[in-house]
Motif scaffolding. Structure first.
Motif, PDB file in Angstrom:
ATOM      1  N   PHE A 143       0.828  -1.201   0.000  1.00 45.11           N
ATOM      2  CA  PHE A 143       0.000   0.000   0.000  1.00 45.11           C
ATOM      3  C   PHE A 143       0.865   1.256   0.000  1.00 45.11           C
ATOM      4  O   PHE A 143       0.562   2.232  -0.691  1.00 45.11           O
ATOM      5  N   PHE A 144       1.952   1.236   0.776  1.00 49.88           N
ATOM      6  CA  PHE A 144       2.874   2.367   0.769  1.00 49.88           C
ATOM      7  C   PHE A 144       3.521   2.526  -0.609  1.00 49.88           C
ATOM      8  O   PHE A 144       3.640   3.633  -1.127  1.00 49.88           O
ATOM      9  N   THR A 145       3.942   1.410  -1.185  1.00 50.44           N
ATOM     10  CA  THR A 145       4.601   1.447  -2.489  1.00 50.44           C
ATOM     11  C   THR A 145       3.670   1.984  -3.562  1.00 50.44           C
ATOM     12  O   THR A 145       4.036   2.861  -4.356  1.00 50.44           O
ATOM     13  N   LYS A 146       2.460   1.473  -3.590  1.00 47.97           N
ATOM     14  CA  LYS A 146       1.514   1.841  -4.638  1.00 47.97           C
ATOM     15  C   LYS A 146       1.082   3.293  -4.544  1.00 47.97           C
ATOM     16  O   LYS A 146       0.898   3.962  -5.572  1.00 47.97           O
ATOM     17  N   ASN A 147       0.926   3.799  -3.350  1.00 49.24           N
ATOM     18  CA  ASN A 147       0.352   5.127  -3.183  1.00 49.24           C
ATOM     19  C   ASN A 147       1.391   6.209  -2.898  1.00 49.24           C
ATOM     20  O   ASN A 147       1.479   7.188  -3.641  1.00 49.24           O
ATOM     21  N   ILE A 148       2.187   6.045  -1.865  1.00 51.05           N
ATOM     22  CA  ILE A 148       3.121   7.099  -1.488  1.00 51.05           C
ATOM     23  C   ILE A 148       4.276   7.203  -2.484  1.00 51.05           C
ATOM     24  O   ILE A 148       4.603   8.291  -2.960  1.00 51.05           O
ATOM     25  N   LEU A 149       4.892   6.076  -2.805  1.00 49.80           N
ATOM     26  CA  LEU A 149       6.012   6.108  -3.747  1.00 49.80           C
ATOM     27  C   LEU A 149       5.562   6.565  -5.130  1.00 49.80           C
ATOM     28  O   LEU A 149       6.312   7.218  -5.857  1.00 49.80           O
ATOM     29  N   HIS A 150       4.340   6.226  -5.484  1.00 50.07           N
ATOM     30  CA  HIS A 150       3.804   6.671  -6.776  1.00 50.07           C
ATOM     31  C   HIS A 150       3.701   8.192  -6.815  1.00 50.07           C
ATOM     32  O   HIS A 150       4.040   8.822  -7.826  1.00 50.07           O
ATOM     33  N   GLN A 151       3.232   8.777  -5.719  1.00 43.56           N
ATOM     34  CA  GLN A 151       3.115  10.232  -5.659  1.00 43.56           C
ATOM     35  C   GLN A 151       4.489  10.903  -5.716  1.00 43.56           C
ATOM     36  O   GLN A 151       4.680  11.906  -6.410  1.00 43.56           O
ATOM     37  N   ILE A 152       5.458  10.342  -4.989  1.00 37.20           N
ATOM     38  CA  ILE A 152       6.809  10.896  -4.998  1.00 37.20           C
ATOM     39  C   ILE A 152       7.416  10.801  -6.394  1.00 37.20           C
ATOM     40  O   ILE A 152       8.092  11.724  -6.867  1.00 37.20           O
ATOM     41  N   SER A 153       7.161   9.687  -7.065  1.00 44.70           N
ATOM     42  CA  SER A 153       7.690   9.499  -8.416  1.00 44.70           C
ATOM     43  C   SER A 153       7.157  10.553  -9.379  1.00 44.70           C
ATOM     44  O   SER A 153       7.904  11.074 -10.225  1.00 44.70           O
ATOM     45  N   LYS A 154       5.889  10.906  -9.247  1.00 39.77           N
ATOM     46  CA  LYS A 154       5.309  11.935 -10.114  1.00 39.77           C
ATOM     47  C   LYS A 154       5.992  13.281  -9.899  1.00 39.77           C
ATOM     48  O   LYS A 154       6.261  14.016 -10.860  1.00 39.77           O
ATOM     49  N   VAL A 155       6.278  13.592  -8.642  1.00 43.63           N
ATOM     50  CA  VAL A 155       6.939  14.862  -8.336  1.00 43.63           C
ATOM     51  C   VAL A 155       8.368  14.861  -8.880  1.00 43.63           C
ATOM     52  O   VAL A 155       8.826  15.857  -9.459  1.00 43.63           O
ATOM     53  N   ILE A 156       9.065  13.748  -8.700  1.00 41.06           N
ATOM     54  CA  ILE A 156      10.435  13.648  -9.209  1.00 41.06           C
ATOM     55  C   ILE A 156      10.453  13.835 -10.725  1.00 41.06           C
ATOM     56  O   ILE A 156      11.299  14.567 -11.266  1.00 41.06           O
ATOM     57  N   ASN A 157       9.530  13.201 -11.421  1.00 36.84           N
ATOM     58  CA  ASN A 157       9.458  13.340 -12.887  1.00 36.84           C
ATOM     59  C   ASN A 157       9.203  14.786 -13.290  1.00 36.84           C
ATOM     60  O   ASN A 157       9.764  15.281 -14.283  1.00 36.84           O
ATOM     61  N   LEU A 158       8.364  15.479 -12.524  1.00 31.41           N
ATOM     62  CA  LEU A 158       8.066  16.876 -12.830  1.00 31.41           C
ATOM     63  C   LEU A 158       9.322  17.729 -12.759  1.00 31.41           C
ATOM     64  O   LEU A 158       9.612  18.512 -13.684  1.00 31.41           O
ATOM     65  N   TYR A 159      10.100  17.567 -11.696  1.00 32.65           N
ATOM     66  CA  TYR A 159      11.291  18.407 -11.532  1.00 32.65           C
ATOM     67  C   TYR A 159      12.449  17.946 -12.414  1.00 32.65           C
ATOM     68  O   TYR A 159      13.341  18.751 -12.728  1.00 32.65           O
ATOM     69  N   LYS A 160      12.435  16.683 -12.819  1.00 31.90           N
ATOM     70  CA  LYS A 160      13.432  16.244 -13.808  1.00 31.90           C
ATOM     71  C   LYS A 160      13.171  16.935 -15.143  1.00 31.90           C
ATOM     72  O   LYS A 160      14.104  17.362 -15.838  1.00 31.90           O
ATOM     73  N   LYS A 161      11.904  17.041 -15.525  1.00 32.53           N
ATOM     74  CA  LYS A 161      11.553  17.717 -16.774  1.00 32.53           C
ATOM     75  C   LYS A 161      11.937  19.189 -16.744  1.00 32.53           C
ATOM     76  O   LYS A 161      12.236  19.791 -17.776  1.00 32.53           O
ATOM     77  N   ARG A 162      11.920  19.772 -15.547  1.00 30.39           N
ATOM     78  CA  ARG A 162      12.315  21.173 -15.408  1.00 30.39           C
ATOM     79  C   ARG A 162      13.824  21.343 -15.386  1.00 30.39           C
ATOM     80  O   ARG A 162      14.330  22.460 -15.351  1.00 30.39           O
ATOM     81  N   GLY A 163      14.552  20.219 -15.370  1.00 34.90           N
ATOM     82  CA  GLY A 163      16.002  20.272 -15.404  1.00 34.90           C
ATOM     83  C   GLY A 163      16.666  20.504 -14.065  1.00 34.90           C
ATOM     84  O   GLY A 163      17.859  20.843 -14.014  1.00 34.90           O
ATOM     85  N   GLU A 164      15.938  20.305 -12.969  1.00 39.06           N
ATOM     86  CA  GLU A 164      16.502  20.560 -11.650  1.00 39.06           C
ATOM     87  C   GLU A 164      17.249  19.363 -11.072  1.00 39.06           C
ATOM     88  O   GLU A 164      18.101  19.526 -10.202  1.00 39.06           O
ATOM     89  N   LEU A 165      16.916  18.167 -11.521  1.00 44.10           N
ATOM     90  CA  LEU A 165      17.480  16.956 -10.932  1.00 44.10           C
ATOM     91  C   LEU A 165      18.363  16.230 -11.935  1.00 44.10           C
ATOM     92  O   LEU A 165      18.199  16.369 -13.153  1.00 44.10           O
ATOM     93  N   ILE A 166      19.294  15.437 -11.420  1.00 49.26           N
ATOM     94  CA  ILE A 166      20.231  14.712 -12.276  1.00 49.26           C
ATOM     95  C   ILE A 166      19.489  13.698 -13.144  1.00 49.26           C
ATOM     96  O   ILE A 166      18.405  13.217 -12.785  1.00 49.26           O
ATOM     97  N   ASP A 167      20.092  13.371 -14.260  1.00 53.20           N
ATOM     98  CA  ASP A 167      19.448  12.504 -15.241  1.00 53.20           C
ATOM     99  C   ASP A 167      19.749  11.029 -14.931  1.00 53.20           C
ATOM    100  O   ASP A 167      20.532  10.376 -15.630  1.00 53.20           O
ATOM    101  N   ILE A 168      19.147  10.537 -13.881  1.00 51.94           N
ATOM    102  CA  ILE A 168      19.176   9.109 -13.580  1.00 51.94           C
ATOM    103  C   ILE A 168      17.727   8.667 -13.407  1.00 51.94           C
ATOM    104  O   ILE A 168      16.844   9.511 -13.245  1.00 51.94           O
TER     105      ILE A 168
END
Length: 218
Positions: A143-168
């Motif tokens: 339940f934690f993986t499906k919901n919380i990690l999913h939400q964090i992943s969406k945020v990480i993808n958003l800031y990667k697209k903005r060029g703020e985070l490393i490309d891994i």
């Protein structure tokens, strides 16, 4: 339930279930309150029975053990609440027009520290049981993986697209950040719960700096 008292929400949910008798309802409400006040390990079934005005054998007949009583209360609530709680928390944070990833981390940490402070006893119970109960880990971690990690992943993808985070891979960033934040919460609120005089802003700032820059001195 992104904010507020978790015990009240758990008790409210138990009142809505049609699976419990009035006697079971009283046992559950009493157990929750005693677990929060005294701690799970320091609360005996005899104390629960006395406070609930039932025979101790009634608790054993309905739940078998104190562990099963705890699981019967917390497990259904968390399963039902995690999806909504995760959406509320991340929706509330992102609605504040967060600028950079560091601001997101600061808002997330501030939000969750406030929530855990409001629900310290329940957090301690759940964490301690997760550490020792294979059954609880198997039930809750998906339940934690499906919901919380999913939400964090969406945020990480958003800031990667903005060029703020490393490309891994976002999953790699997620695996690095989530255990660090989770470990901080466990250390602060479970392993070292007496550190009440911490400078909140400084603590959050140091954690964010570590996440973003690590330990190496430039």
């Amino acid at each position: 339930m992104s904010k507020g008292n978790l015990l009240d929400a758990i008790i409210a949910q138990t009142k809505l279930t049609k699976k419990q008798t009035d006697k079971q309802q009283k046992i559950v409400e009493t157990a929750i309150k005693l677990f929060a006040e005294k701690g799970y390990a320091n609360t005996s079934t005899s104390e629960i029975a006395k406070a609930a005005m039932v025979a101790e054998g009634t608790i054993f007949r309905h739940y078998g053990t104190k562990d099963n009583l705890l699981l019967s209360v917390i497990l259904p609530f968390i399963k039902d609440s995690i999806p909504t709680m995760a959406e509320e928390v991340f929706g509330e944070i992102m609605s504040k027009n967060i600028g950079c990833f560091e601001d997101f981390l600061r808002a997330l940490l501030t939000n969750r520290i406030h929530f855990i402070n409001e629900n310290r006893e329940i957090f301690q119970i759940v964490v301690k049981e997760l550490l020792y109960s294979d059954e609880l880990r198997k039930d809750l971690l998906p339940f934690f993986t499906k919901n919380i990690l999913h939400q964090i992943s969406k945020v990480i993808n958003l800031y990667k697209k903005r060029g703020e985070l490393i490309d891994i891979p976002s999953s790699t960033i997620q695996r690095m950040i989530f255990p660090l934040i989770g470990g901080y919460f466990v250390s602060r609120f479970v392993l070292q719960p007496d550190n009440l005089d911490l400078d909140e802003e400084a603590e959050i700032g140091n954690l964010i700096r570590f996440i973003m820059d690590g330990l190496r001195k430039e």
